[in-house]
Every structure is written in structure tokens, then in C-alpha cells.
Design a protein around this motif. Sequence first.
Motif, PDB file in Angstrom:
ATOM      1  N   LYS A 196      53.712  36.018  29.514  1.00 55.78           N
ATOM      2  CA  LYS A 196      52.502  36.841  29.502  1.00 55.78           C
ATOM      3  C   LYS A 196      51.735  36.656  30.798  1.00 55.78           C
ATOM      4  O   LYS A 196      51.761  35.578  31.393  1.00 55.78           O
ATOM      5  CB  LYS A 196      51.610  36.453  28.321  1.00 55.78           C
ATOM      6  CG  LYS A 196      52.228  36.680  26.950  1.00 55.78           C
ATOM      7  CD  LYS A 196      51.236  36.395  25.848  1.00 55.78           C
ATOM      8  CE  LYS A 196      50.077  37.390  25.897  1.00 55.78           C
ATOM      9  NZ  LYS A 196      49.173  37.229  24.752  1.00 55.78           N
ATOM     10  N   PRO A 197      51.029  37.685  31.236  1.00 60.70           N
ATOM     11  CA  PRO A 197      50.162  37.502  32.407  1.00 60.70           C
ATOM     12  C   PRO A 197      48.917  36.718  32.013  1.00 60.70           C
ATOM     13  O   PRO A 197      48.579  36.614  30.828  1.00 60.70           O
ATOM     14  CB  PRO A 197      49.809  38.947  32.792  1.00 60.70           C
ATOM     15  CG  PRO A 197      49.888  39.704  31.515  1.00 60.70           C
ATOM     16  CD  PRO A 197      50.975  39.055  30.711  1.00 60.70           C
ATOM     17  N   ASP A 198      48.249  36.145  33.000  1.00 62.35           N
ATOM     18  CA  ASP A 198      46.976  35.467  32.746  1.00 62.35           C
ATOM     19  C   ASP A 198      45.905  36.547  32.546  1.00 62.35           C
ATOM     20  O   ASP A 198      45.451  37.178  33.501  1.00 62.35           O
ATOM     21  CB  ASP A 198      46.624  34.561  33.927  1.00 62.35           C
ATOM     22  CG  ASP A 198      45.383  33.716  33.650  1.00 62.35           C
ATOM     23  OD1 ASP A 198      44.615  34.065  32.729  1.00 62.35           O
ATOM     24  OD2 ASP A 198      45.195  32.715  34.351  1.00 62.35           O
ATOM     25  N   LEU A 199      45.531  36.763  31.296  1.00 57.47           N
ATOM     26  CA  LEU A 199      44.628  37.869  30.975  1.00 57.47           C
ATOM     27  C   LEU A 199      43.265  37.715  31.648  1.00 57.47           C
ATOM     28  O   LEU A 199      42.553  38.703  31.862  1.00 57.47           O
ATOM     29  CB  LEU A 199      44.450  37.977  29.462  1.00 57.47           C
ATOM     30  CG  LEU A 199      45.733  38.246  28.661  1.00 57.47           C
ATOM     31  CD1 LEU A 199      45.432  38.340  27.175  1.00 57.47           C
ATOM     32  CD2 LEU A 199      46.429  39.515  29.149  1.00 57.47           C
ATOM     33  N   SER A 200      42.902  36.478  32.003  1.00 57.85           N
ATOM     34  CA  SER A 200      41.590  36.255  32.623  1.00 57.85           C
ATOM     35  C   SER A 200      41.591  36.619  34.101  1.00 57.85           C
ATOM     36  O   SER A 200      40.531  36.696  34.722  1.00 57.85           O
ATOM     37  CB  SER A 200      41.180  34.789  32.459  1.00 57.85           C
ATOM     38  OG  SER A 200      42.058  33.939  33.201  1.00 57.85           O
ATOM     39  N   ILE A 202      43.741  39.297  35.458  1.00 56.52           N
ATOM     40  CA  ILE A 202      44.227  40.642  35.775  1.00 56.52           C
ATOM     41  C   ILE A 202      43.195  41.688  35.345  1.00 56.52           C
ATOM     42  O   ILE A 202      42.459  41.509  34.376  1.00 56.52           O
ATOM     43  CB  ILE A 202      45.580  40.941  35.102  1.00 56.52           C
ATOM     44  CG1 ILE A 202      45.462  40.904  33.567  1.00 56.52           C
ATOM     45  CG2 ILE A 202      46.644  39.964  35.580  1.00 56.52           C
ATOM     46  CD1 ILE A 202      46.705  41.366  32.850  1.00 56.52           C
ATOM     47  N   THR A 203      43.149  42.771  36.114  1.00 58.47           N
ATOM     48  CA  THR A 203      42.243  43.878  35.779  1.00 58.47           C
ATOM     49  C   THR A 203      43.024  45.124  35.364  1.00 58.47           C
ATOM     50  O   THR A 203      42.451  46.074  34.845  1.00 58.47           O
ATOM     51  CB  THR A 203      41.364  44.226  36.986  1.00 58.47           C
ATOM     52  OG1 THR A 203      42.203  44.528  38.110  1.00 58.47           O
ATOM     53  CG2 THR A 203      40.445  43.047  37.342  1.00 58.47           C
ATOM     54  N   LYS A 204      44.322  45.113  35.633  1.00 56.34           N
ATOM     55  CA  LYS A 204      45.173  46.207  35.181  1.00 56.34           C
ATOM     56  C   LYS A 204      46.519  45.626  34.778  1.00 56.34           C
ATOM     57  O   LYS A 204      46.886  44.507  35.188  1.00 56.34           O
ATOM     58  CB  LYS A 204      45.357  47.254  36.281  1.00 56.34           C
ATOM     59  CG  LYS A 204      46.120  46.754  37.499  1.00 56.34           C
ATOM     60  CD  LYS A 204      46.361  47.881  38.485  1.00 56.34           C
ATOM     61  CE  LYS A 204      47.195  47.382  39.676  1.00 56.34           C
ATOM     62  NZ  LYS A 204      47.494  48.466  40.628  1.00 56.34           N
ATOM     63  N   TYR A 205      47.250  46.390  33.989  1.00 59.48           N
ATOM     64  CA  TYR A 205      48.533  45.895  33.483  1.00 59.48           C
ATOM     65  C   TYR A 205      49.572  47.010  33.507  1.00 59.48           C
ATOM     66  O   TYR A 205      49.348  48.079  32.926  1.00 59.48           O
ATOM     67  CB  TYR A 205      48.363  45.377  32.051  1.00 59.48           C
ATOM     68  CG  TYR A 205      49.676  45.024  31.377  1.00 59.48           C
ATOM     69  CD1 TYR A 205      50.503  44.043  31.908  1.00 59.48           C
ATOM     70  CD2 TYR A 205      50.081  45.677  30.219  1.00 59.48           C
ATOM     71  CE1 TYR A 205      51.705  43.718  31.299  1.00 59.48           C
ATOM     72  CE2 TYR A 205      51.282  45.356  29.592  1.00 59.48           C
ATOM     73  CZ  TYR A 205      52.094  44.374  30.150  1.00 59.48           C
ATOM     74  OH  TYR A 205      53.283  44.059  29.542  1.00 59.48           O
ATOM     75  N   GLY A 225      43.427  44.412  25.090  1.00 62.45           N
ATOM     76  CA  GLY A 225      42.566  45.051  26.080  1.00 62.45           C
ATOM     77  C   GLY A 225      43.282  45.819  27.161  1.00 62.45           C
ATOM     78  O   GLY A 225      42.626  46.341  28.074  1.00 62.45           O
ATOM     79  N   PHE A 226      44.596  45.887  27.096  1.00 61.86           N
ATOM     80  CA  PHE A 226      45.347  46.618  28.123  1.00 61.86           C
ATOM     81  C   PHE A 226      46.289  47.608  27.433  1.00 61.86           C
ATOM     82  O   PHE A 226      47.485  47.342  27.319  1.00 61.86           O
ATOM     83  CB  PHE A 226      46.137  45.652  29.008  1.00 61.86           C
ATOM     84  CG  PHE A 226      45.272  44.730  29.818  1.00 61.86           C
ATOM     85  CD1 PHE A 226      44.790  45.123  31.061  1.00 61.86           C
ATOM     86  CD2 PHE A 226      44.919  43.487  29.325  1.00 61.86           C
ATOM     87  CE1 PHE A 226      43.985  44.284  31.810  1.00 61.86           C
ATOM     88  CE2 PHE A 226      44.115  42.643  30.063  1.00 61.86           C
ATOM     89  CZ  PHE A 226      43.638  43.030  31.307  1.00 61.86           C
TER      90      PHE A 226
END
Length: 382
Positions: A196-200, A202-205, A225-226
Motif C-alpha cells: 500500500k502507499p503511505d496514505l499520509s 500521497i495526494t493522488k492515487y 479517500g482515493f
Amino acid sequence: MTNKPVLMQGNEACVEGAIVAGMRFYAGYPITPSTEIAEIAAERLPKVGGKFIQMEDEIASMGAVIGASLAGLKSMTATSGPGFSLKQENIGYACLTEVPCVIVDVQRGGPSTGLPTLPAQGDVMQARWGTHGDHPIIVLSPSYVREVFDMTVRAFNLSEKYRTPVILLMDEVIGHMREKVILPDPSTVEVINRKKPDLSKITKYNPYEDVDGDGIPPMVNFGEGFPYHVTGLIHDVYGAPSTNPEVTFKLISRLMKKIENNIDDIIDYEKLYTEDAETVVISFGSTARSVTRAVKILRNDNVKIGALRLKTIWPFPKTAINELPDSVKNIIVAEMNYGQLIETIEATSKGKFNIFGLNKFNGELISPDEVINKVREVLNNA
């Protein structure tokens, strides 16, 4: 449950392994000889905070598994031959959309409703080619009840690691057999979760962007949220449908390469007395048990015989064939089907060996005596 011997059925070991691996969602439709997996999952999952749902059919079951996995739950379904056929379109969908999930096929005699309560290994090619189009697949096949536990954990780990469906290909004998097993302490079992990406940070996915260059895009759960688009159409890195040839080529190539580039991690097999063997019997699943017994008996009679047990069937372990010593002249492929894996072995060996099939497709097991008789027949006619 752990550190104490217990008498356990293969189907039960499958559920226990799945729960230790982190399964928290099961959807299925009961079908012999896999039904106990659904029954036990219905009892066990609520106790660990998981969800069980019996769907109206196999197609819906596979769809529910895909949806639950997209929402972040490790998910599994189980079935047998006819139900496995119904799941195929959605299995292909999960391959293209890169949704981790585990599909258990407890094989029975076929085709169609065939022999519901009798053993067979007739879904080898369906496991590989049941869907349409080009995509890789991972198929594991256990031979012992304890191995069902271990391989179910491994199926989840490979599925999460490579973001792909994984098939656990059992047969009726393994599913219904009861053996004494000692299960490991869950804290000692390696459990792999999806990247998983670090959700804190990233601003887009972009759900299908190979950001790490390993062919495996990080995966955000629905609801985090994405929002993104999931489609069975060929899609770009954003998930948007596309017919662009370059996009198509790049996507299919990445799907294939993420498995091909990790063959050594995925492939697993077991050799027995192959070092000086002149004849090797290749098998998988419950048939391997008879082969092992036969090889040990023949070895006591000074027959230079060996065995190769395939624990990973797909991707096909070509290395296991190519690494056989020069002393090997004959290969016998023992399968409870009319001869499915033998053609792949013939293609892999490229004429290096004399290859013979030992096939049984009448709902009965291949016995050790039948293996011994086939070996002696091959040697007497050499």
C-alpha cells in the motif's frame, strides 16, 4: 489448536490456514466435495471478526470475493469442477483488475456434474486456461492435510504479494482425508499483506501505476479517500478504459512479467531419489502419495527410480524438468485424468526423455501397485 496433535480434515485445514493468513471474508455456494470449507468458514469467521456469506450461485460468490478484496479484506471462495467453471469469467476479471483473492477448487470427477463424491484431477487445464485472453495464474496443489494448511497460507501470501488471484487445486481425497497434524503457533507463520502507499504522504492515487518498477502497483482500499475506476476493460494507469495499442501492450506485458520475473519465488517442488534415477514419476496432489510409496518399494528392489512432486503446477516448473540428471531416460506422468499435464511436460522436455502416461479417470485413486506395474512395464519394454 496449536502444538497439540489433532485429527483434521483437509477442508478444515484449508479454513484454518486461511484464517491464520488473514482471511476475513468468505463467499461461496456449497458444492461437493468442497462444502465443508463453507460450513467451517461460516462457523469460524465470525469468531475472528470476519464475514461469511452464502451467495445465490458461484458467479455471485466470485464477484463478492472481488468486491470484499477491493474493500481491503483478504477473501476466499471454494468450489468444485462445475462451480469452478462458473467462476472463470470473474477470475479473469480479478486477474486483469489485479485483485488479490484465493480460489479453492476441490476437484471431483467430470465433465459436468460427473462424479460428485469421487476423486479426480481433471481441472489442471481449467485452472490454467479456464478464462480467456492472456494472463498469468498461480496454482498450488497440496498432497497432505498439514500441507493444505501451509499452502493455503502461501496462496494468500502470493496473492497479496503479487496482487493476483491464486488457485489452490486440491482433489476430493485431500479435501476429505483426515490426518493427524500439528498446526504451528500463528505468531510463527509468515503473513504477507498487500503493498500500500503511505496514505499520509500521497495526494493522488493511480491504481495501476508501477511506481516501484517491480510490476506490482500499490493498492489503496475502497473507502480510504482515493476513489478509482475498476474495469474489466483494458485500462491505463488511472483505471480508465482504453483501446490504445501501446496501453494494451504495456498492461498485458506487466501482468505477465510480474509473475515471470518472480518464478523462483513462486515455484515449489519436491524431488525423491532423482540423483541417480533412470526413471522418474511425476505427480501432484493425492496421486503423489501413491507414487512416493511405490518409489520406496521399487528402490528396495534396486530399481533406479525417482519421483518429482509438483507443489506449484502453474506457472509450470520447467526448471524441475530441465534439472533432472542425464541418467534419467524415462518419465512417467501419473494423473487422475485422461492426460492433461503430460503434454506440457512433453513440450518442456523437448524430446530428451521417453514419456509415458499413467492415467486413471474412473473415480478411483491411482494405487502404489498400479505405479509399480507401470514402471515395470516401461522398463520391460525399454
